[in-house]
Write a protein that holds these residues in place. Sequence first.
Motif, PDB file in Angstrom:
ATOM      1  N   SER A  91      17.902 -45.931   5.980  1.00 37.12           N
ATOM      2  CA  SER A  91      17.279 -45.096   7.027  1.00 37.12           C
ATOM      3  C   SER A  91      16.049 -45.777   7.610  1.00 37.12           C
ATOM      4  O   SER A  91      15.844 -45.769   8.833  1.00 37.12           O
TER       5      SER A  91
ATOM      6  N   GLU B  93       7.558 -51.683   1.774  1.00 36.25           N
ATOM      7  CA  GLU B  93       8.593 -51.364   0.795  1.00 36.25           C
ATOM      8  C   GLU B  93       8.043 -51.618  -0.614  1.00 36.25           C
ATOM      9  O   GLU B  93       7.479 -52.672  -0.884  1.00 36.25           O
ATOM     10  N   ALA B  94       8.259 -50.650  -1.489  1.00 39.04           N
ATOM     11  CA  ALA B  94       7.681 -50.706  -2.838  1.00 39.04           C
ATOM     12  C   ALA B  94       8.292 -51.803  -3.722  1.00 39.04           C
ATOM     13  O   ALA B  94       7.607 -52.384  -4.560  1.00 39.04           O
TER      14      ALA B  94
ATOM     15  N   ARG C 155      18.774 -47.528  -2.252  1.00 40.95           N
ATOM     16  CA  ARG C 155      19.880 -47.035  -3.078  1.00 40.95           C
ATOM     17  C   ARG C 155      21.197 -47.735  -2.784  1.00 40.95           C
ATOM     18  O   ARG C 155      22.237 -47.348  -3.329  1.00 40.95           O
TER      19      ARG C 155
ATOM     20  N   GLY D 132      28.671 -46.796  -3.572  1.00 36.43           N
ATOM     21  CA  GLY D 132      29.824 -47.654  -3.795  1.00 36.43           C
ATOM     22  C   GLY D 132      30.911 -47.471  -2.756  1.00 36.43           C
ATOM     23  O   GLY D 132      31.647 -48.406  -2.445  1.00 36.43           O
ATOM     24  N   TRP D 133      30.996 -46.276  -2.218  1.00 33.18           N
ATOM     25  CA  TRP D 133      32.086 -45.965  -1.291  1.00 33.18           C
ATOM     26  C   TRP D 133      31.594 -45.779   0.140  1.00 33.18           C
ATOM     27  O   TRP D 133      30.477 -45.303   0.360  1.00 33.18           O
TER      28      TRP D 133
ATOM     29  N   VAL E  35       3.231 -47.542  -1.460  1.00 33.02           N
ATOM     30  CA  VAL E  35       2.349 -46.621  -0.743  1.00 33.02           C
ATOM     31  C   VAL E  35       1.904 -45.508  -1.690  1.00 33.02           C
ATOM     32  O   VAL E  35       2.729 -44.874  -2.352  1.00 33.02           O
TER      33      VAL E  35
ATOM     34  N   GLN F 178      12.584 -43.760  -6.848  1.00 32.93           N
ATOM     35  CA  GLN F 178      13.789 -43.003  -6.517  1.00 32.93           C
ATOM     36  C   GLN F 178      13.742 -41.575  -7.051  1.00 32.93           C
ATOM     37  O   GLN F 178      13.951 -40.640  -6.332  1.00 32.93           O
TER      38      GLN F 178
ATOM     39  N   GLU G 292      18.243 -39.852   3.892  1.00 32.63           N
ATOM     40  CA  GLU G 292      19.486 -39.063   3.815  1.00 32.63           C
ATOM     41  C   GLU G 292      19.242 -37.565   3.701  1.00 32.63           C
ATOM     42  O   GLU G 292      19.992 -36.766   4.255  1.00 32.63           O
TER      43      GLU G 292
ATOM     44  N   TYR H 106      24.742 -39.212   1.672  1.00 33.86           N
ATOM     45  CA  TYR H 106      25.621 -40.353   1.967  1.00 33.86           C
ATOM     46  C   TYR H 106      24.872 -41.471   2.690  1.00 33.86           C
ATOM     47  O   TYR H 106      23.844 -41.246   3.328  1.00 33.86           O
ATOM     48  N   VAL H 107      25.475 -42.659   2.637  1.00 34.70           N
ATOM     49  CA  VAL H 107      24.937 -43.802   3.381  1.00 34.70           C
ATOM     50  C   VAL H 107      24.892 -43.488   4.879  1.00 34.70           C
ATOM     51  O   VAL H 107      23.879 -43.731   5.542  1.00 34.70           O
TER      52      VAL H 107
HETATM   53  P1  FAD Z   1      16.579 -45.173   0.047  1.00 37.25           P
HETATM   54  O1  FAD Z   1      17.699 -46.125   0.048  1.00 37.25           O
HETATM   55  O2  FAD Z   1      16.161 -44.599  -1.243  1.00 37.25           O
HETATM   56  O3  FAD Z   1      15.331 -45.888   0.747  1.00 37.25           O
HETATM   57  C1  FAD Z   1      14.003 -45.487   0.511  1.00 37.25           C
HETATM   58  C2  FAD Z   1      13.165 -46.713   0.178  1.00 37.25           C
HETATM   59  O4  FAD Z   1      11.813 -46.284  -0.026  1.00 37.25           O
HETATM   60  C3  FAD Z   1      13.572 -47.419  -1.107  1.00 37.25           C
HETATM   61  O5  FAD Z   1      13.815 -48.787  -0.841  1.00 37.25           O
HETATM   62  C4  FAD Z   1      12.355 -47.243  -2.038  1.00 37.25           C
HETATM   63  O6  FAD Z   1      12.131 -48.367  -2.876  1.00 37.25           O
HETATM   64  C5  FAD Z   1      11.236 -47.078  -1.036  1.00 37.25           C
HETATM   65  N1  FAD Z   1      10.053 -46.372  -1.564  1.00 37.25           N
HETATM   66  C6  FAD Z   1      10.004 -45.297  -2.377  1.00 37.25           C
HETATM   67  N2  FAD Z   1       8.734 -44.933  -2.621  1.00 37.25           N
HETATM   68  C7  FAD Z   1       7.955 -45.802  -1.932  1.00 37.25           C
HETATM   69  C8  FAD Z   1       6.544 -45.945  -1.786  1.00 37.25           C
HETATM   70  N3  FAD Z   1       5.686 -45.108  -2.385  1.00 37.25           N
HETATM   71  N4  FAD Z   1       6.069 -46.962  -1.015  1.00 37.25           N
HETATM   72  C9  FAD Z   1       6.919 -47.815  -0.383  1.00 37.25           C
HETATM   73  N5  FAD Z   1       8.262 -47.715  -0.486  1.00 37.25           N
HETATM   74  C10 FAD Z   1       8.780 -46.713  -1.254  1.00 37.25           C
HETATM   75  N6  FAD Z   1      26.459 -42.711  -0.540  1.00 37.25           N
HETATM   76  C11 FAD Z   1      27.693 -42.951   0.000  1.00 37.25           C
HETATM   77  O7  FAD Z   1      27.864 -42.852   1.214  1.00 37.25           O
HETATM   78  N7  FAD Z   1      28.748 -43.306  -0.805  1.00 37.25           N
HETATM   79  C12 FAD Z   1      28.622 -43.429  -2.148  1.00 37.25           C
HETATM   80  O8  FAD Z   1      29.578 -43.800  -2.839  1.00 37.25           O
HETATM   81  C13 FAD Z   1      27.361 -43.165  -2.733  1.00 37.25           C
HETATM   82  N8  FAD Z   1      27.191 -43.253  -4.071  1.00 37.25           N
HETATM   83  C14 FAD Z   1      25.938 -43.229  -4.591  1.00 37.25           C
HETATM   84  C15 FAD Z   1      25.772 -43.508  -5.941  1.00 37.25           C
HETATM   85  C16 FAD Z   1      24.509 -43.585  -6.492  1.00 37.25           C
HETATM   86  C17 FAD Z   1      24.343 -43.929  -7.940  1.00 37.25           C
HETATM   87  C18 FAD Z   1      23.368 -43.372  -5.654  1.00 37.25           C
HETATM   88  C19 FAD Z   1      21.986 -43.521  -6.212  1.00 37.25           C
HETATM   89  C20 FAD Z   1      23.541 -43.047  -4.322  1.00 37.25           C
HETATM   90  C21 FAD Z   1      24.818 -42.979  -3.769  1.00 37.25           C
HETATM   91  N9  FAD Z   1      25.024 -42.671  -2.418  1.00 37.25           N
HETATM   92  C22 FAD Z   1      26.275 -42.839  -1.884  1.00 37.25           C
HETATM   93  C23 FAD Z   1      23.928 -42.216  -1.556  1.00 37.25           C
HETATM   94  C24 FAD Z   1      23.322 -43.332  -0.689  1.00 37.25           C
HETATM   95  O9  FAD Z   1      23.075 -44.461  -1.481  1.00 37.25           O
HETATM   96  C25 FAD Z   1      22.012 -42.821  -0.088  1.00 37.25           C
HETATM   97  O10 FAD Z   1      22.255 -41.614   0.613  1.00 37.25           O
HETATM   98  C26 FAD Z   1      21.354 -43.791   0.911  1.00 37.25           C
HETATM   99  O11 FAD Z   1      21.442 -45.138   0.480  1.00 37.25           O
HETATM  100  C27 FAD Z   1      19.897 -43.377   1.075  1.00 37.25           C
HETATM  101  O12 FAD Z   1      19.222 -44.186   1.994  1.00 37.25           O
HETATM  102  P2  FAD Z   1      17.718 -43.807   2.373  1.00 37.25           P
HETATM  103  O13 FAD Z   1      17.258 -44.819   3.346  1.00 37.25           O
HETATM  104  O14 FAD Z   1      17.638 -42.387   2.749  1.00 37.25           O
HETATM  105  O15 FAD Z   1      16.877 -43.920   1.013  1.00 37.25           O
END
Ligand code: FAD
Length: 451
Positions: A15, A35-36, A43, A59-60, A217, A378, A409, A418-419
């Motif tokens: 995101s 980024e931390a 994720r 994974g999917w 942060v 996380q 998400e 989801y991704v």
């Molecule tokens: P994130 O990817 O969590 O990004 C947030 C970022 O903020 C991270 O890099 C973190 O390190 C950073 N951060 C946190 N705190 C701080 C701070 N204080 N300062 C600076 N940076 C910080 N989705 C699917 O579509 N299919 C699947 O099969 C699926 N399986 C999954 C299985 C698992 C085990 C997990 C954990 C998730 C799965 N998901 C799946 C969900 C999907 O991975 C997430 O919905 C998506 O990747 C989230 O993206 P995001 O950008 O919202 O958050």
Amino acid sequence: PASRSSVIIVGAGISGICAAKVLAENGVEDILILEATDRIGGRIRKEAFGGVSVELGAGWIVGVGGKVPNPVWELAAKSSLRTCFSDYSNARYNIYDRSGKIFPSGLAADSYKKAVDSAIENLRNQQETDRSGDFSRDAEPPSTPKTPIDLAIDFILHDFEMPEVQPISTFLDYGEREFLVADERGYEDLLYKMAQDFLFTSEGKILDSRLQLNKVVREIQHSRSGVTITTEDGCVYDANYAILSVSIGVLQSDLISFRPSMPRWKMEAIEKLDVMVYTKIFLKFPYKFWPCGPEKEFFIYAHERRGYYTFWQHMENAYPGSNILVVTLTNGESKRVENQPDEETLKEAMEVLRDMFGPDIPNATDILVPRWWNNRFQRGSYSNYPAIINHQVVQSIKAPVGRIFFTGEHTSERFNGYVHGGYLAGLDTSKALLEEMRKEKERNSQNQSFL
Ligand code: FAD
């Protein structure tokens, strides 16, 4: 601070990267991503294990084959990411009991149907209670599953997706097919491709000072004129706006403090979302001892403890000859194994496998246990909206507070968890911010013309 950015993006998951890309492509070049951790992806994360690349997080690609193309599926096609089709629906016909017998398919199908009917009934009652405000119905407990097979099915229905019980926007919009990413470059390659479009890279490495890694942060000060962000290493950054993409688990924790603190409506909405923990444990074997024919990719272990090493998958379709099994734990069981040494988890998993396949199977030679719950960046795997949640809560989750915008998400009403939910949230939030920046410019030029 040396300079002031237009926008600081906190977090470089899908995101955050997507939001940054949209801003950069719309002329907002002086962005800063904090980024931390030491990598982008959040994720979405691969790790080398047992000679192949396994996905610890997403994974999917879920939701493929419908009328509308899933944007993540399109990104995957552009990257020519290697994927393979997964069919969960057969798992219910591969249910093992503790003595290694497979439940007859007729019995399994009956139990499954009963469980679906009862889940639909429960949901209907809950919705009825919610509408009528008559909570006395809560006094009647829904029938709870008791036998190992019913518990196993209950786990599959409730801790995974349950399209038979409740329509799932992802399936409705994008289709019901799911593809497992099986590519040595990892699911995260999609993010690197996006980052390459707007950040300077060389030889596959991002070398752009607008992405700062290892920046945790800890504090966000905000006022009518801007935001000031302080990181754990004592650095201070100023910007006109911030986009916060950290997970709902992090927002519920005290990692980041706000000055002034977040308004009550915001805190209350954040507290309302559930955090799911989902753990894929990988086990490497010297050779395979599990059935690998068609419709055998997933299998289930029925135990009297709900969710105890219930859901299994072999990786022969993804990586033939890799001799890897994956078992998925969730919530309470996830937290339990995160807090014990991996040798203990290996022992438990081996006992379960010996129940299913007999005493002569070989020991696993390696184990990988991701820890999404104990990870302070996380605090869980993904958001889950309670079955009944009103639209207002979701609006409050994503509403900006002054100059702080929210993405991730958990801000996606239709696709949270989801991704593609993360990706679309990044698009949405950056567009809302661009609109706000346009309005601010307009206000400023009006004020100027009054002077
Ligand atoms: P994130 O990817 O969590 O990004 C947030 C970022 O903020 C991270 O890099 C973190 O390190 C950073 N951060 C946190 N705190 C701080 C701070 N204080 N300062 C600076 N940076 C910080 N989705 C699917 O579509 N299919 C699947 O099969 C699926 N399986 C999954 C299985 C698992 C085990 C997990 C954990 C998730 C799965 N998901 C799946 C969900 C999907 O991975 C997430 O919905 C998506 O990747 C989230 O993206 P995001 O950008 O919202 O958050």
